[in-house]
Motif scaffolding. Structure first.
Motif, PDB file in Angstrom:
ATOM      1  N   GLY A   1       0.846  -1.185   0.000  1.00 30.03           N
ATOM      2  CA  GLY A   1       0.000   0.000   0.000  1.00 30.03           C
ATOM      3  C   GLY A   1       0.886   1.241   0.000  1.00 30.03           C
ATOM      4  N   ALA A   2       0.637   2.129   0.949  1.00 33.19           N
ATOM      5  CA  ALA A   2       1.434   3.360   1.013  1.00 33.19           C
ATOM      6  C   ALA A   2       2.690   3.161   1.861  1.00 33.19           C
ATOM      7  CB  ALA A   2       0.588   4.471   1.612  1.00 33.19           C
ATOM      8  N   SER A   3       2.857   1.969   2.430  1.00 30.96           N
ATOM      9  CA  SER A   3       4.017   1.805   3.318  1.00 30.96           C
ATOM     10  C   SER A   3       5.028   0.808   2.764  1.00 30.96           C
ATOM     11  CB  SER A   3       3.566   1.388   4.713  1.00 30.96           C
ATOM     12  OG  SER A   3       2.488   0.530   4.644  1.00 30.96           O
ATOM     13  N   THR A   4       6.162   0.754   3.443  1.00 30.06           N
ATOM     14  CA  THR A   4       7.214  -0.197   3.076  1.00 30.06           C
ATOM     15  C   THR A   4       7.289  -1.273   4.150  1.00 30.06           C
ATOM     16  OG1 THR A   4       8.479   1.559   2.036  1.00 30.06           O
ATOM     17  CG2 THR A   4       9.696  -0.429   2.597  1.00 30.06           C
ATOM     18  N   ALA A   5       7.279  -2.517   3.701  1.00 29.06           N
ATOM     19  CA  ALA A   5       7.468  -3.624   4.639  1.00 29.06           C
ATOM     20  C   ALA A   5       8.881  -4.158   4.437  1.00 29.06           C
ATOM     21  CB  ALA A   5       6.445  -4.715   4.362  1.00 29.06           C
ATOM     22  N   VAL A   6       9.621  -4.279   5.520  1.00 28.62           N
ATOM     23  CA  VAL A   6      10.949  -4.882   5.428  1.00 28.62           C
ATOM     24  C   VAL A   6      10.923  -6.212   6.169  1.00 28.62           C
ATOM     25  CG1 VAL A   6      13.421  -4.622   5.867  1.00 28.62           C
ATOM     26  CG2 VAL A   6      12.052  -2.613   5.328  1.00 28.62           C
ATOM     27  N   ILE A   7      11.415  -7.250   5.475  1.00 29.60           N
ATOM     28  CA  ILE A   7      11.456  -8.575   6.077  1.00 29.60           C
ATOM     29  C   ILE A   7      12.901  -8.893   6.403  1.00 29.60           C
ATOM     30  CG2 ILE A   7      11.068 -11.026   5.596  1.00 29.60           C
ATOM     31  CD1 ILE A   7       8.783  -9.721   3.650  1.00 29.60           C
ATOM     32  N   CYS A   8      13.182  -9.048   7.697  1.00 33.93           N
ATOM     33  CA  CYS A   8      14.558  -9.329   8.132  1.00 33.93           C
ATOM     34  C   CYS A   8      14.675 -10.826   8.332  1.00 33.93           C
ATOM     35  CB  CYS A   8      14.865  -8.632   9.453  1.00 33.93           C
ATOM     36  SG  CYS A   8      14.642  -6.868   9.359  1.00 33.93           S
ATOM     37  N   GLY A   9      15.371 -11.492   7.426  1.00 35.72           N
ATOM     38  CA  GLY A   9      15.544 -12.937   7.495  1.00 35.72           C
ATOM     39  C   GLY A   9      16.879 -13.272   8.136  1.00 35.72           C
ATOM     40  N   ILE A  10      16.837 -14.167   9.097  1.00 40.88           N
ATOM     41  CA  ILE A  10      18.026 -14.483   9.893  1.00 40.88           C
ATOM     42  C   ILE A  10      18.169 -16.005   9.965  1.00 40.88           C
ATOM     43  CG2 ILE A  10      19.005 -14.318  12.235  1.00 40.88           C
ATOM     44  CD1 ILE A  10      17.080 -11.812  12.548  1.00 40.88           C
ATOM     45  N   GLY A  11      19.320 -16.514   9.602  1.00 41.81           N
ATOM     46  CA  GLY A  11      19.551 -17.959   9.704  1.00 41.81           C
ATOM     47  C   GLY A  11      20.749 -18.206  10.613  1.00 41.81           C
ATOM     48  N   ILE A  12      20.498 -18.804  11.765  1.00 38.76           N
ATOM     49  CA  ILE A  12      21.601 -19.032  12.722  1.00 38.76           C
ATOM     50  C   ILE A  12      21.923 -20.526  12.762  1.00 38.76           C
ATOM     51  CG2 ILE A  12      22.440 -18.728  15.085  1.00 38.76           C
ATOM     52  CD1 ILE A  12      20.410 -16.536  15.490  1.00 38.76           C
TER      53      ILE A  12
END
Ligand code: BTN
Length: 240
Positions: free
Chosen positions: A115-126
């Motif tokens: 929509g009008a916003s930004t989604a950031v997906i922080c993917g982390i693999g430990i």
């Protein structure tokens, strides 16, 4: 823990959140097994059950550019919390978490318009509990797990909760507040590096970090800056 989705199996926790970006800010998703994990620059990210896959959804986070560095610091802090005497944990720019010259965690931040916003997906693999044979057979000489590198595999749930808490906290804090900490942890500073980009390889010395998280380098034609989207950095004669 609030806003945590635990799946039995998923292709990629990042893909799961991309398909569900209507979920609320800070939602975290993990899975016991990830079957098609994605790494940076189009690489894959393998899992045999000993790796902890985790993705956290952030809506309109401030200072998107520095988020990846802040997530690296968050993972370092969470791992340190698991030990009575924490191991020496460093960062290979921009956000690979390193113990004893081996990569123990990779981070892939992906952003998308929602929509009008930004989604950031922080993917982390430990890498928690894979053994040495696993990394040898997978042809990953520069990788290790907390088990192989420290002799101790922290409990999955405790580590997961600590990482989610630290990422949510640091996502709300300005990078300026942790720039000094980031520089102290950065293993590349003062070292000769190879910058690997789409247009080939260039040698330089890593000299500083800019307030926007870019790596400041000195090359044969003077000072230049690189951003994490464009390149990967290696030591001149090895991994770091
Ligand atoms: C790297 O190349 O260093 C980044 C690896 C990121 C792997 C994690 S595992 C959880 C999340 N889901 C994915 O598909 N990738 C990230």
């Amino acid at each position: 823990m609030d806003n945590l989705i635990s799946l039995e199996e998923v292709d990629s926790t990042n893909n799961y959140l991309k398909a569900h970006c209507e979920l609320s800010d800070g939602t975290a998703v993990t899975a016991r097994v990830q079957t098609a994990g994605k790494g940076r620059r189009g690489h894959s990210w393998a899992d045999n059950g000993g790796m902890l896959p985790l993705s956290i959804l952030l809506k309109d986070p401030p200072e998107c550019e520095t988020l990846t560095a802040r997530v690296g610091l968050a993972v370092c802090a969470a791992i340190a919390e698991m030990y009575e005497i924490p191991p020496d944990i460093g960062i290979k720019w921009p956000n690979d978490v390193i113990i004893s010259s081996h990569k123990v965690c990779g981070i892939l931040c992906e952003s998308m318009r929602f929509g009008a916003s930004t989604a950031v997906i922080c993917g982390i693999g430990i890498n928690i509990s894979q053994d040495e044979n696993y990394f040898r057979d997978a042809g990953l000489p520069n990788a290790g797990s907390l088990l192989t590198l420290t002799g101790f595999a922290p409990e999955r749930g405790s580590l997961l909760e600590a990482v989610v808490r630290e990422v949510r906290n640091r996502a709300a804090k300005p990078f300026a507040d942790c720039l000094d900490e980031y520089k102290r942890k950065l293993l590349n500073l003062g070292k000769s590096v190879k910058i690997l980009g789409a247009d080939g390889e260039r040698a330089a010395e890593a000299v500083d970090v800019a307030p926007n998280g870019y790596l400041i380098c000195r090359g044969e034609n003077g000072i230049f800056e690189v951003g994490s989207g464009e390149v990967s950095v290696r030591g001149l004669n090895g991994y770091i």
